[in-house]
Design a protein around this motif. Sequence first.
Motif, PDB file in Angstrom:
ATOM      1  N   LEU A 135       0.822  -1.209   0.000  1.00  0.00           N
ATOM      2  CA  LEU A 135       0.000   0.000   0.000  1.00  0.00           C
ATOM      3  C   LEU A 135       0.859   1.263   0.000  1.00  0.00           C
ATOM      4  O   LEU A 135       0.527   2.246  -0.682  1.00  0.00           O
ATOM      5  N   VAL A 136       1.964   1.254   0.747  1.00  0.00           N
ATOM      6  CA  VAL A 136       2.881   2.391   0.740  1.00  0.00           C
ATOM      7  C   VAL A 136       3.468   2.585  -0.655  1.00  0.00           C
ATOM      8  O   VAL A 136       3.571   3.713  -1.149  1.00  0.00           O
ATOM      9  N   GLN A 137       3.841   1.509  -1.320  1.00  0.00           N
ATOM     10  CA  GLN A 137       4.373   1.612  -2.671  1.00  0.00           C
ATOM     11  C   GLN A 137       3.319   2.152  -3.638  1.00  0.00           C
ATOM     12  O   GLN A 137       3.637   2.957  -4.512  1.00  0.00           O
ATOM     13  N   PHE A 138       2.077   1.730  -3.474  1.00  0.00           N
ATOM     14  CA  PHE A 138       1.002   2.247  -4.319  1.00  0.00           C
ATOM     15  C   PHE A 138       0.813   3.746  -4.097  1.00  0.00           C
ATOM     16  O   PHE A 138       0.689   4.516  -5.060  1.00  0.00           O
ATOM     17  N   ILE A 139       0.782   4.169  -2.843  1.00  0.00           N
ATOM     18  CA  ILE A 139       0.652   5.597  -2.532  1.00  0.00           C
ATOM     19  C   ILE A 139       1.835   6.358  -3.121  1.00  0.00           C
ATOM     20  O   ILE A 139       1.674   7.441  -3.698  1.00  0.00           O
ATOM     21  N   GLY A 140       3.025   5.786  -3.000  1.00  0.00           N
ATOM     22  CA  GLY A 140       4.222   6.432  -3.548  1.00  0.00           C
ATOM     23  C   GLY A 140       4.164   6.572  -5.058  1.00  0.00           C
ATOM     24  O   GLY A 140       4.514   7.626  -5.611  1.00  0.00           O
ATOM     25  N   MET A 141       3.739   5.521  -5.744  1.00  0.00           N
ATOM     26  CA  MET A 141       3.643   5.596  -7.213  1.00  0.00           C
ATOM     27  C   MET A 141       2.613   6.642  -7.638  1.00  0.00           C
ATOM     28  O   MET A 141       2.859   7.427  -8.560  1.00  0.00           O
ATOM     29  N   ALA A 142       1.468   6.661  -6.973  1.00  0.00           N
ATOM     30  CA  ALA A 142       0.448   7.656  -7.295  1.00  0.00           C
ATOM     31  C   ALA A 142       0.957   9.066  -7.007  1.00  0.00           C
ATOM     32  O   ALA A 142       0.729  10.002  -7.792  1.00  0.00           O
ATOM     33  N   SER A 143       1.666   9.209  -5.901  1.00  0.00           N
ATOM     34  CA  SER A 143       2.210  10.513  -5.533  1.00  0.00           C
ATOM     35  C   SER A 143       3.244  10.991  -6.550  1.00  0.00           C
ATOM     36  O   SER A 143       3.221  12.150  -6.979  1.00  0.00           O
ATOM     37  N   ILE A 144       4.156  10.118  -6.936  1.00  0.00           N
ATOM     38  CA  ILE A 144       5.177  10.491  -7.916  1.00  0.00           C
ATOM     39  C   ILE A 144       4.523  10.834  -9.253  1.00  0.00           C
ATOM     40  O   ILE A 144       4.894  11.807  -9.915  1.00  0.00           O
ATOM     41  N   PHE A 145       3.518  10.051  -9.656  1.00  0.00           N
ATOM     42  CA  PHE A 145       2.825  10.316 -10.911  1.00  0.00           C
ATOM     43  C   PHE A 145       2.146  11.685 -10.885  1.00  0.00           C
ATOM     44  O   PHE A 145       2.315  12.491 -11.809  1.00  0.00           O
ATOM     45  N   CYS A 146       1.384  11.965  -9.830  1.00  0.00           N
ATOM     46  CA  CYS A 146       0.690  13.256  -9.727  1.00  0.00           C
ATOM     47  C   CYS A 146       1.677  14.415  -9.640  1.00  0.00           C
ATOM     48  O   CYS A 146       1.476  15.463 -10.262  1.00  0.00           O
ATOM     49  N   THR A 147       2.746  14.233  -8.871  1.00  0.00           N
ATOM     50  CA  THR A 147       3.752  15.277  -8.745  1.00  0.00           C
ATOM     51  C   THR A 147       4.444  15.527 -10.080  1.00  0.00           C
ATOM     52  O   THR A 147       4.691  16.678 -10.453  1.00  0.00           O
ATOM     53  N   ALA A 148       4.741  14.468 -10.816  1.00  0.00           N
ATOM     54  CA  ALA A 148       5.379  14.627 -12.128  1.00  0.00           C
ATOM     55  C   ALA A 148       4.453  15.355 -13.100  1.00  0.00           C
ATOM     56  O   ALA A 148       4.901  16.237 -13.845  1.00  0.00           O
ATOM     57  N   LEU A 149       3.171  14.993 -13.100  1.00  0.00           N
ATOM     58  CA  LEU A 149       2.225  15.683 -13.981  1.00  0.00           C
ATOM     59  C   LEU A 149       2.129  17.169 -13.636  1.00  0.00           C
ATOM     60  O   LEU A 149       2.176  18.030 -14.519  1.00  0.00           O
ATOM     61  N   TRP A 150       2.007  17.456 -12.348  1.00  0.00           N
ATOM     62  CA  TRP A 150       1.896  18.854 -11.929  1.00  0.00           C
ATOM     63  C   TRP A 150       3.205  19.600 -12.217  1.00  0.00           C
ATOM     64  O   TRP A 150       3.172  20.751 -12.662  1.00  0.00           O
ATOM     65  N   GLY A 151       4.327  18.936 -11.978  1.00  0.00           N
ATOM     66  CA  GLY A 151       5.620  19.566 -12.254  1.00  0.00           C
ATOM     67  C   GLY A 151       5.811  19.859 -13.733  1.00  0.00           C
ATOM     68  O   GLY A 151       6.323  20.925 -14.102  1.00  0.00           O
TER      69      GLY A 151
END
Length: 175
Positions: free
Chosen positions: A147-163
């Motif tokens: 679950l932590v890895q899933f949250i991390g992947m979603a977080s990195i994806f959203c952060t990359a899109l916003w960045g």
Amino acid sequence: MDWYSTVFEVIDMRSFSNLWFWIVLAVVWSSASHWVLGVPFDMVARARRNGGQAEQDLEDLVRINTNRLLFIVDEAGLWLTALGSAFLTGLALTGFVYDVEMAQALFLLGFPLTLVGLLSIVSSRRIQNGEGEGEALWRRLRIHRTLVQFIGMASIFCTALWGMYQNLSAHVLGG
């Protein structure tokens, strides 16, 4: 060119175009998925593979860390929730309403970590309520890590899109 300009040219203060921000993001999520409830995940694999003393060490370390976390939550959880919520709300408002990129970056780093913190509390409660030994413990730690890895992947994806959006709007669109 003076010293001040050189430093700020090398250390780009725009978060999403700064290599250091992306390095920090990768290290944070790598560490979060490796340290499951304060226990290195290789210790879980070793305990499962070898049993005996490795298993006892894992159970002891998980018990110590979960007891510590739950003590903090029971004693100061309300205050920590209030302060954390106020801090994240301040970052969100500063970042997304007033368009401060550093606050956006810190919010996109901090908010998902609060989800990991909540997940850690839930996992600690379940471990304390009977999943603290053997196969049940290994299963709980594996689920927690996934679950932590899933949250991390979603977080990195959203952060990359916003960045990418921020970088395109700043450089291409002239925003």
